[in-house]
Design a protein around this motif. Structure first.
Motif, PDB file in Angstrom:
ATOM      1  N   GLY A 277      54.332  24.579  33.409  1.00 55.99           N
ATOM      2  CA  GLY A 277      55.672  24.124  33.746  1.00 55.99           C
ATOM      3  C   GLY A 277      56.218  24.661  35.048  1.00 55.99           C
ATOM      4  O   GLY A 277      55.488  25.188  35.894  1.00 55.99           O
ATOM      5  N   PHE A 278      57.512  24.535  35.191  1.00 60.27           N
ATOM      6  CA  PHE A 278      58.251  24.861  36.409  1.00 60.27           C
ATOM      7  C   PHE A 278      57.907  26.245  36.959  1.00 60.27           C
ATOM      8  O   PHE A 278      57.917  27.228  36.241  1.00 60.27           O
ATOM      9  CB  PHE A 278      59.742  24.768  36.101  1.00 60.27           C
ATOM     10  N   MET A 279      57.576  26.302  38.231  1.00 60.08           N
ATOM     11  CA  MET A 279      57.259  27.506  39.005  1.00 60.08           C
ATOM     12  C   MET A 279      55.863  28.065  38.743  1.00 60.08           C
ATOM     13  O   MET A 279      55.435  29.005  39.402  1.00 60.08           O
ATOM     14  CB  MET A 279      58.289  28.609  38.798  1.00 60.08           C
TER      15      MET A 279
ATOM     16  N   ARG B 220      52.044  24.769  43.427  1.00 55.58           N
ATOM     17  CA  ARG B 220      53.152  25.272  42.614  1.00 55.58           C
ATOM     18  C   ARG B 220      53.855  24.068  41.990  1.00 55.58           C
ATOM     19  O   ARG B 220      54.038  23.037  42.644  1.00 55.58           O
ATOM     20  CB  ARG B 220      54.148  26.072  43.462  1.00 55.58           C
ATOM     21  N   ILE B 221      54.250  24.209  40.739  1.00 54.35           N
ATOM     22  CA  ILE B 221      54.900  23.104  40.043  1.00 54.35           C
ATOM     23  C   ILE B 221      56.411  23.169  40.236  1.00 54.35           C
ATOM     24  O   ILE B 221      57.055  24.167  39.899  1.00 54.35           O
ATOM     25  CB  ILE B 221      54.556  23.116  38.550  1.00 54.35           C
TER      26      ILE B 221
ATOM     27  N   ASN C 170      60.674  14.497  37.851  1.00 53.34           N
ATOM     28  CA  ASN C 170      59.283  14.678  37.426  1.00 53.34           C
ATOM     29  C   ASN C 170      58.731  16.005  37.932  1.00 53.34           C
ATOM     30  O   ASN C 170      59.081  16.453  39.027  1.00 53.34           O
ATOM     31  CB  ASN C 170      58.413  13.541  37.955  1.00 53.34           C
ATOM     32  N   LEU C 171      57.859  16.611  37.146  1.00 55.06           N
ATOM     33  CA  LEU C 171      57.177  17.820  37.589  1.00 55.06           C
ATOM     34  C   LEU C 171      56.024  17.415  38.501  1.00 55.06           C
ATOM     35  O   LEU C 171      55.191  16.585  38.129  1.00 55.06           O
ATOM     36  CB  LEU C 171      56.651  18.612  36.390  1.00 55.06           C
ATOM     37  N   VAL C 172      55.992  18.005  39.688  1.00 54.88           N
ATOM     38  CA  VAL C 172      55.007  17.619  40.701  1.00 54.88           C
ATOM     39  C   VAL C 172      54.286  18.862  41.206  1.00 54.88           C
ATOM     40  O   VAL C 172      54.870  19.942  41.315  1.00 54.88           O
ATOM     41  CB  VAL C 172      55.710  16.896  41.873  1.00 54.88           C
ATOM     42  N   LEU C 173      52.997  18.716  41.512  1.00 49.76           N
ATOM     43  CA  LEU C 173      52.223  19.812  42.077  1.00 49.76           C
ATOM     44  C   LEU C 173      52.312  19.761  43.600  1.00 49.76           C
ATOM     45  O   LEU C 173      51.859  18.792  44.217  1.00 49.76           O
ATOM     46  CB  LEU C 173      50.755  19.723  41.646  1.00 49.76           C
ATOM     47  N   TYR C 174      52.892  20.802  44.200  1.00 52.01           N
ATOM     48  CA  TYR C 174      53.008  20.868  45.651  1.00 52.01           C
ATOM     49  C   TYR C 174      52.002  21.876  46.205  1.00 52.01           C
ATOM     50  O   TYR C 174      51.945  23.020  45.733  1.00 52.01           O
ATOM     51  CB  TYR C 174      54.421  21.275  46.065  1.00 52.01           C
TER      52      TYR C 174
ATOM     53  N   ASN D  29      51.090  32.480  49.231  1.00 50.12           N
ATOM     54  CA  ASN D  29      52.249  32.086  48.448  1.00 50.12           C
ATOM     55  C   ASN D  29      51.928  32.021  46.957  1.00 50.12           C
ATOM     56  O   ASN D  29      52.832  32.007  46.128  1.00 50.12           O
ATOM     57  CB  ASN D  29      52.752  30.722  48.929  1.00 50.12           C
ATOM     58  N   ALA D  30      50.648  32.000  46.643  1.00 54.44           N
ATOM     59  CA  ALA D  30      50.225  31.900  45.250  1.00 54.44           C
ATOM     60  C   ALA D  30      50.146  33.251  44.556  1.00 54.44           C
ATOM     61  O   ALA D  30      49.896  33.324  43.353  1.00 54.44           O
ATOM     62  CB  ALA D  30      48.866  31.215  45.177  1.00 54.44           C
TER      63      ALA D  30
END
Length: 242
Positions: free
Chosen positions: A86-88, A101-102, A109-113, A119-120
């Motif tokens: 989920g988120f983050m 990151r989600i 919508n939840l998207v993968l950026y 940053n990971a």
């Protein structure tokens, strides 16, 4: 047989609208395991691997990839294809050196950026609640289901910077005027802006926040929809180079 399927799977028409369901799935789709995010606020790992990242052509291939530990979530190999992401959350595929990151888009919508490897190495987690445990230490209950023990003072609504997978809190962002907030719900979901004012009500009505965007437009949203991501600028990379 149908009874067993209902435990392991989810009827397609009952799945959240933001799930990009595979066209070959008819009656059933994968049902997320119990985990850090609710079904309405998550994507099963299998759907991410097969339908979003498209590193597998079908469910069987996706299960093999996941079962081999080739997909990391917040720095840890997750081998359960039903694991709710989920988120983050940070998704990493070490073999291809791709990291995502989600985040929510403007449609909710939840998207993968795509993000950088640097940053990971951390994620942002909002403090939903906190409790004092034996020994006087404070336990933070975070939005992604994890709990952290801390010695410093934090408030609900603040956001902590957590190293992954170590789960070490390295910094925090106060939920206060002047900080940058990402909107996670309501009609302004996915928008970014500066917190101009926090309105605390003394009634049963929800608290609200006045947000100002970069083009100087303002709008009100619920406190629960504001996730602070930086003091003067975002500490995470965002779509569009923000």
């Amino acid at each position: 047989m149908a009874k067993m399927g209902s435990r392991k799977h989810l009827k397609r028409f009952k799945s959240p609208e933001h799930w990009p369901i595979h066209p070959k799935e008819n009656k059933w789709t994968v049902k997320p395991s119990a985990g850090p995010h609710s079904i309405e606020e998550s994507l099963p790992l299998l759907i991410i691997v097969r339908d979003i990242l498209k590193v597998a052509e079908n469910s069987r291939e996706a299960k093999i990839i996941i079962g081999n530990g080739d997909i990391l979530v917040d720095g840890r190999a997750r081998k359960d294809y039903k694991f709710p992401v989920g988120f983050m959350d940070v998704i990493e595929i070490p073999k291809s050196e791709k990291v995502y990151r989600i985040l929510p888009n403007h449609k909710g919508n939840l998207v993968l950026y795509p993000i950088t490897k640097e940053n990971a190495e951390f994620k942002l987690c909002r403090i939903e609640d906190k409790t004092t445990i034996k020994g006087g230490k404070t336990q933070l209950n975070l939005h992604d289901g994890r709990n952290c023990l801390v010695e410093k003072e934090y408030k609900s609504g603040d956001v902590v910077v957590v190293e992954v997978p170590e789960q070490t809190v390295t910094n925090h962002i106060k939920f206060e005027s002047g900080t940058i907030g990402l909107i996670t719900g309501g009609k302004h979901i996915g928008e970014l802006g500066k917190i101009k004012e926090i309105n605390v009500t003394r009634s049963s009505k929800s608290n609200t926040v006045l947000i100002e965007t970069d083009d100087k437009k303002t709008f009100l949203t619920l406190t629960d929809y504001v996730f602070v991501i930086g003091k003067d600028k975002p500490v995470i990379s965002l779509p569009g180079g923000n």
